[in-house]
Write a protein that holds these residues in place. Structure first.
Motif, PDB file in Angstrom:
ATOM      1  N   SER A 247      16.865  29.494  40.868  1.00  0.00           N
ATOM      2  CA  SER A 247      17.974  29.689  39.931  1.00  0.00           C
ATOM      3  C   SER A 247      18.219  31.189  39.810  1.00  0.00           C
ATOM      4  N   VAL A 248      19.478  31.620  39.970  1.00  0.00           N
ATOM      5  CA  VAL A 248      19.834  33.032  39.872  1.00  0.00           C
ATOM      6  C   VAL A 248      21.005  33.197  38.907  1.00  0.00           C
ATOM      7  N   TRP A 249      21.286  34.440  38.578  1.00  0.00           N
ATOM      8  CA  TRP A 249      22.414  34.764  37.708  1.00  0.00           C
ATOM      9  C   TRP A 249      23.565  35.343  38.523  1.00  0.00           C
ATOM     10  N   ALA A 250      24.762  34.927  38.207  1.00  0.00           N
ATOM     11  CA  ALA A 250      25.975  35.574  38.708  1.00  0.00           C
ATOM     12  C   ALA A 250      26.489  36.449  37.577  1.00  0.00           C
ATOM     13  N   VAL A 251      26.398  37.769  37.749  1.00  0.00           N
ATOM     14  CA  VAL A 251      26.764  38.720  36.696  1.00  0.00           C
ATOM     15  C   VAL A 251      28.060  39.421  37.089  1.00  0.00           C
ATOM     16  N   PHE A 252      29.097  39.270  36.273  1.00  0.00           N
ATOM     17  CA  PHE A 252      30.408  39.858  36.543  1.00  0.00           C
ATOM     18  C   PHE A 252      30.709  40.956  35.532  1.00  0.00           C
ATOM     19  N   GLN A 253      31.613  41.841  35.920  1.00  0.00           N
ATOM     20  CA  GLN A 253      32.054  42.917  35.041  1.00  0.00           C
ATOM     21  C   GLN A 253      33.460  42.599  34.561  1.00  0.00           C
ATOM     22  N   ALA A 254      33.602  42.466  33.262  1.00  0.00           N
ATOM     23  CA  ALA A 254      34.911  42.164  32.667  1.00  0.00           C
ATOM     24  C   ALA A 254      35.375  43.362  31.859  1.00  0.00           C
ATOM     25  N   TYR A 255      36.634  43.735  32.032  1.00  0.00           N
ATOM     26  CA  TYR A 255      37.185  44.862  31.299  1.00  0.00           C
ATOM     27  C   TYR A 255      37.614  44.427  29.892  1.00  0.00           C
ATOM     28  N   GLU A 256      37.781  45.429  29.062  1.00  0.00           N
ATOM     29  CA  GLU A 256      38.076  45.197  27.652  1.00  0.00           C
ATOM     30  C   GLU A 256      39.301  44.310  27.464  1.00  0.00           C
ATOM     31  N   ASP A 257      40.329  44.548  28.258  1.00  0.00           N
ATOM     32  CA  ASP A 257      41.560  43.772  28.086  1.00  0.00           C
ATOM     33  C   ASP A 257      41.453  42.350  28.643  1.00  0.00           C
ATOM     34  N   GLN A 258      40.335  42.045  29.353  1.00  0.00           N
ATOM     35  CA  GLN A 258      40.145  40.694  29.877  1.00  0.00           C
ATOM     36  C   GLN A 258      39.388  39.796  28.908  1.00  0.00           C
ATOM     37  N   LEU A 259      38.758  40.395  27.912  1.00  0.00           N
ATOM     38  CA  LEU A 259      37.899  39.622  27.016  1.00  0.00           C
ATOM     39  C   LEU A 259      38.641  38.503  26.275  1.00  0.00           C
ATOM     40  N   PRO A 260      39.892  38.728  25.824  1.00  0.00           N
ATOM     41  CA  PRO A 260      40.574  37.616  25.137  1.00  0.00           C
ATOM     42  C   PRO A 260      40.783  36.388  26.024  1.00  0.00           C
TER      43      PRO A 260
END
Length: 570
Positions: A247-260
């Motif tokens: 089992s592994v993690w998929a870690v993504f980077q989300a920008y501030e304007d994508q959070l909503p």
């Protein structure tokens, strides 16, 4: 004789025509119009060129410079600021300008995130030493080796353990009379996690073991080795780390304007360049609660089953999150309408649909959803934007001396090079120095491609010495701005220890060298401007190369061929 009569007839016609023109001038040419008539004439009958406003003509016609149809100067009264200008209908038609009216949109489409595979920290474990001593043998030699609990992993010499064994052997000789002392000596070894079998073997042999075998008390794939043979360790010091890669993690980077647009439990489609035809569906299990103030991003995580072992920690991945339609109204603009000026973006609007007037507007964009961008600031529903021909309109703005994408506000003039049309010629000595510096730039780029941190540092040091020899006061403002930027970024690369930080500095260094390469004379071979959209946390970055083939300096062998050629400098 017949030819002579024909010639004589044409001469008479010409003389009559010239005489008529002369009489017309004598009777009407000297008449002065009234003051009011003059004003009326200028307002209604003067025409100008939308591309060359210095051209003024009394009446319709064509521009003597570009050949475009002249437009009435009366139309110019609509141009009230430096961001607004007009174009002729013919110019608009030739550029195939198309517009789109922003209507009320409900959110829908998909959000694309970039990320990488990481270890599942819930399955991580660390093998430690159980007592003080010197590691004589360590059987775990490389990352990726699988360790099973109970497996012998090496040997250790421990004076403390040797004395404890000797104490147990001594107490065993009078265990019938001093049972408690014997039990205490045996329990001491048990506290150090020696098994009953090891203790029984010790009692049978009757001799303390000098190099005591180490037994693993964790299971998993080795992901990091911390111990080494011949070194002394205290009780509890780590020897190596293991993880269960099922089992592994998929870690993504989300920008501030994508959070909503993101929430826990949303399905995310995960794919990679290694397995493009085998995407998997997971669910968002964690959204980092604290925003990175510098990068303005948060980590978004999903758990991924990895029974086949195809998802390797460190592998770059892409995630797509479908955004369902909601009642929330969003201002959205087609991607084709947006022009990029460094980190800023602009669009051209048409304030009045019936008038050939355009206005530049700087906008703040959010996430790309489908073929459109979410607009947070700069546009309103109902406004009309140019979706085709925006580059031509921007060129017209520049020719008329109006604000254009080149004049979009920059965050820091020290960080952004000044752009200019090709044609600046450096002094001969400076031109030769730049050609030498370009060669060292390519050397630095190749070392970053190969992920050779020390060699990259040495190349940057060499480039720093070359740039210091170039006189910044020589040349125009564009050259001075880009040369100062180049010198500053080389210093930053030299000050950074990590390869990732050096690569971030290389991004801005490449911006300056793109200008220098575009204006240097006699380099002798084509230079390819190449771009990777995933560099610098998915913001994208350019670099220069002497080869058409992509060799990415921002990721090295992790994503060696990520990118494309965007321009060729001859």
């Amino acid at each position: 004789m017949e030819n002579f009569n024909t010639y004589k007839k044409y001469v008479v016609y010409l003389m009559v025509l010239l005489g008529g023109l002369l009489l017309g001038y004598l009777f009407f040419g000297q008449a002065k119009p009234a003051a009011n008539d003059h004003v009326q004439h200028n307002e209604q009958n003067n025409y100008t060129c939308s591309m060359h406003p210095s051209v003024v003509n009394e009446g319709k016609g064509m521009c003597p410079i570009c050949g475009m149809e002249l437009v009435p100067m009366g139309n110019m009264d609509q141009i009230t600021n430096e961001y607004r200008f007009t174009m002729s209908e013919r110019a608009i038609s030739l550029a195939n300008v198309q517009t789109h009216k922003i209507i009320s949109n409900t959110m829908g489409g998909e959000v694309v995130l970039a990320g990488e595979i990481a270890l599942n920290e819930n399955t991580n474990a660390t093998q430690t030493t159980l007592f003080d001593g010197r590691i004589d043998k360590l059987h775990i030699k490389y990352v990726g080796e699988y360790v099973k609990k109970g497996q012998e992993i090496g040997t250790i010499y421990s004076p403390e353990l040797y004395l404890a064994q000797d104490k147990l052997l001594t107490s065993s000789s009078y265990k019938d009379t001093h049972e408690k002392l014997y039990a205490a000596a045996r329990n001491t070894l048990g506290l150090w996690k020696l098994t009953d079998k090891q203790i029984d073997d010790l009692l049978k042999s009757g001799k303390p073991i000098v190099n005591f075998p180490l037994v693993a008390d964790v299971s998993g794939t080795v992901v990091e080795i911390l111990g080494s043979e011949g070194s002394y360790y205290k009780q509890g010091d780590p020897l190596f780390k293991v993880s269960n890669l099922y089992s592994v993690w998929a870690v993504f980077q989300a920008y501030e304007d994508q959070l909503p647009l993101l929430k826990m439990g949303q399905e995310i489609l995960i794919s990679s360049e290694a397995f493009p035809s085998e995407p998997v569906v997971a669910k968002i299990s964690f959204i980092e609660p604290v925003l990175d103030k510098g990068k303005r991003i948060v980590a978004v995580r999903a758990n991924v089953a990895n029974g086949k072992g195809q998802w390797k920690p460190g592998m770059f991945i892409k995630g797509k999150v479908k955004i369902e339609h909601t009642d929330k109204q969003m201002v959205m603009v087609p991607k084709s309408a947006v022009l990029w000026a460094g980190e800023h973006s602009v669009v051209y609007t048409k304030p009045k649909s019936s008038k050939p007037i355009f206005e530049m507007r700087e906008v703040k964009l959010g996430e790309a959803i489908g073929d459109s961008y979410v607009v947070f600031k700069g546009l309103e529903i109902g406004e009309e934007v140019v979706t085709n021909g925006a580059f031509t309109i921007d060129a017209a703005a520049q020719l008329q001396g109006k604000k254009s994408m080149l004049y979009a506000k920059e965050t820091s003039m020290e960080q952004m090079p000044v752009t200019s049309d090709k044609g600046a010629i450096f002094p001969n000595e400076v031109n030769d120095q730049i050609k030498i510096a370009l060669g060292t730039y390519f050397e630095l780029k190749n070392n970053l491609v190969s992920s050779k941190s020390l060699d990259a540092h040495n190349s940057a040091k060499k480039l720093d010495e070359l740039l210091l020899q170039i006189e910044v006061s020589e040349g125009n403002a564009e050259f001075q701005s880009n040369m100062k930027l180049a010198k500053k970024m080389v210093k930053e690369i030299l000050s950074e220890e990590s390869l990732d930080q050096k690569r971030l500095g290389f991004k801005k260094l490449s911006s300056a060298f793109t200008y220098l390469a575009d204006h240097v004379q006699g380099f002798g071979e084509p230079i390819y401007v190449q771009h990777c959209p995933m560099a610098d946390n998915n913001t994208g970055a350019d670099w220069l190369s002497l080869e058409k083939a992509i060799r990415n300096p921002y990721f090295g062998d992790k994503m060696l061929t990520c990118g494309s050629v965007t321009k060729v400098l001859d």
